[in-house]
Every structure is written in structure tokens, then in C-alpha cells.
Design a protein around this motif. Structure first.
Motif, mmCIF file in Angstrom:
data_model
loop_
_atom_site.group_PDB
_atom_site.id
_atom_site.type_symbol
_atom_site.label_atom_id
_atom_site.label_comp_id
_atom_site.label_asym_id
_atom_site.label_seq_id
_atom_site.Cartn_x
_atom_site.Cartn_y
_atom_site.Cartn_z
ATOM 1 N N ASP A 248 0.818 -1.219 0.000
ATOM 2 C CA ASP A 248 0.000 0.000 0.000
ATOM 3 C C ASP A 248 0.850 1.267 0.000
ATOM 4 O O ASP A 248 0.370 2.334 -0.387
ATOM 5 N N LEU B 261 0.377 2.294 -6.926
ATOM 6 C CA LEU B 261 -0.219 0.962 -6.792
ATOM 7 C C LEU B 261 -1.377 1.073 -5.805
ATOM 8 O O LEU B 261 -1.175 1.367 -4.617
ATOM 9 N N ASP B 262 -2.596 0.878 -6.298
ATOM 10 C CA ASP B 262 -3.792 1.061 -5.474
ATOM 11 C C ASP B 262 -4.602 -0.235 -5.426
ATOM 12 O O ASP B 262 -4.458 -1.125 -6.266
ATOM 13 N N TYR B 263 -5.457 -0.265 -4.418
ATOM 14 C CA TYR B 263 -6.439 -1.347 -4.300
ATOM 15 C C TYR B 263 -5.757 -2.715 -4.275
ATOM 16 O O TYR B 263 -6.057 -3.615 -5.043
ATOM 17 N N VAL B 264 -4.811 -2.865 -3.336
ATOM 18 C CA VAL B 264 -4.092 -4.124 -3.154
ATOM 19 C C VAL B 264 -4.925 -5.029 -2.234
ATOM 20 O O VAL B 264 -5.301 -4.625 -1.129
ATOM 21 N N SER C 42 -3.241 -5.843 -7.610
ATOM 22 C CA SER C 42 -3.228 -4.404 -7.321
ATOM 23 C C SER C 42 -3.459 -3.650 -8.623
ATOM 24 O O SER C 42 -3.107 -4.130 -9.703
#
Length: 229
Positions: free
Chosen positions: A182, A187-190, A213
């Protein structure tokens, strides 16, 4: 001698001054005087002709000198023009080459508009994992612009998706790694997509996991973008 005789013997002297004009008689024949006047006039005419000739000669000399200087300057300029034309001929293909380079750069910028420096993200993903987590595969796939993800909670401006499979000693180890993911920019929504505890081997159990991700548009490198775009 008596006084009267003394007065009679005296001479009368007339002073030659301007008060008494002296009469002069010109006995020279008119023909001689005329020849003298003509000779003087001719002399002045000769002097005048000599002066005019000298003036004309000086003017011609100066004009000739100016013409020669102008001719030399013209010859020098003509030679310089020939040199410049020869130099220009060497660069005649430059505009076509520059145009070709411009088209190639434009095509490259279009083709690489979605370029991502994946090595940076692979390095950060690897460094984010604790010693109790190992990766088996890391896969990155670009997403077509404007396409919508099936998950309504996922960001809709995704440009790529990273899928990771690996093995950890425990679920908390996987969670620790996800928290570290995170912190990676863009890099989002892991989140977990799958996690399975495997303890059938009789050895220490481990967790096989799969995580994904989303990659935000900020990941584009823009290293091929042209100026002004």
C-alpha cells in the motif's frame, strides 16, 4: 651785378608731380597692340584648357579608382555567394531529415504513451516483502483506456493490473506484505484474491496466496512524450 640781373639769370624749375600731368604719345602701330592682346588672351585660354584638362583627368582617375574598387567588391561578393551556395547544398537534405525525425518521434510518443517503467515497481514489490514471503510469479497487464473493472469498489482510472503469486509462512506474513504494498506510489487497491494454507506435506505449513493491485495513471513514465504534449 645788380639785383635786376640776378633775378633775370634765375632758372624756372617745374616739379614733376601729379599736379602736372605729363602728355604721352603712343606711337606703337595698332596691329602690334592687337597681336599682343591676342597673345595674352591665347595664353589665358591655354591656361584654362590646361586647368580643365587637369580637372577632367583627376575626375577620370577618381572614377576609375572607384570603379576598380567596386569591381573588386563585386568579385569578392560573388565568390562569397558561390561559397555559401556550396555550403547550403551540403545541408539541402537537412529539412527532410528533420521532418523524418519528427514523424518518427511523434510515432514513438504515440506508441509509448502507456509506457511504464516496470523494473521500478518490480524492485519496490520485491523490497516490500518480509523474509518470510517468497514470490513465484509477478504478472503485469495493461488495461485499455476507458475500460471499466468488474469490481465497483476498484478505481475506474486504472491503466494496468499487477497479479502476484507467492508463498508465506503464515497469513500474518501475507498481511504484512500487503500493508507494505500500500505504500508503493501508484499501486492502489491491493487485496487478496486467494490464500490457501498447505499443511499436507508433514512439514511446516505455508500459505499459497494470490494478490492483485491496480496501477494508477501516474505510473506512466512519459519519457517518450514530445514537448508541448
Amino acid at each position: 651785378m645788380s639785383t635786376q640781373q640776378q633775378e633775370t639769370s634765375r632758372e624756372t624749375v617745374v616739379p614733376l608731380t601729379g599736379e602736372y600731368p605729363v602728355a604721352r604719345v603712343d606711337l606703337m602701330p595698332p596691329e602690334i597692340a592687337e597681336r599682343r592682346r591676342f597673345a595674352r588672351a591665347r595664353g589665358w585660354m591655354v591656361v584654362g584648357l590646361v586647368a580643365v584638362s587637369a580637372g577632367l583627368g583627376a575626375g577620370w582617375y577618381l572614377a576609375a579608382a572607384d570603379a576598380a574598387a567596386a569591381q573588386e567588391e563585386l568579385a569578392a561578393e560573388q565568390a562569397r555567394t558561390v561559397e555559401l551556395q556550396a555550403e547550403a547544398a551540403q545541408f539541402a537534405q537537412v529539412p527532410a531529415i528533420l521532418a523524418s525525425v519528427g514523424r518518427a518521434e511523434s510515432a514513438l510518443a504515440t506508441a509509448m504513451a502507456s509506457d511504464v517503467e516496470w523494473y521500478r515497481y518490480l524492485s519496490q514489490i520485491g523490497q516490500s516483502a518480509p523474509d518470510t514471503v517468497w514470490f513465484q510469479t509477478i504478472t503485469a497487464a495493461t488495461v485499455a483506456p476507458g475500460s471499466l473493472t468488474a469490481d465497483p469498489l476498484a478505481p475506474q482510472d486504472t491503466v494496468a493490473e499487477v497479479s502476484t503469486t507467492g508463498r508465506a509462512l503464515s497469513y500474518p506474513d501475507v498481511a504484512t506484505w500487503l500493508d507494505a504494498m500500500d505504500g508503493i506510489k501508484d499501486l492502489d487497491y491491493v487485496f487478496f484474491t486467494d490464500a490457501t494454507l498447505d499443511d499436507d506435506t508433514g512439514e511446516d505449513p505455508w500459505v499459497d496466496f494470490t494478490a492483485t493491485s491496480k496501477v494508477a495513471p501516474g505510473a506512466f513514465s512519459d519519457r517518450y512524450a514530445q514537448e508541448g504534449q
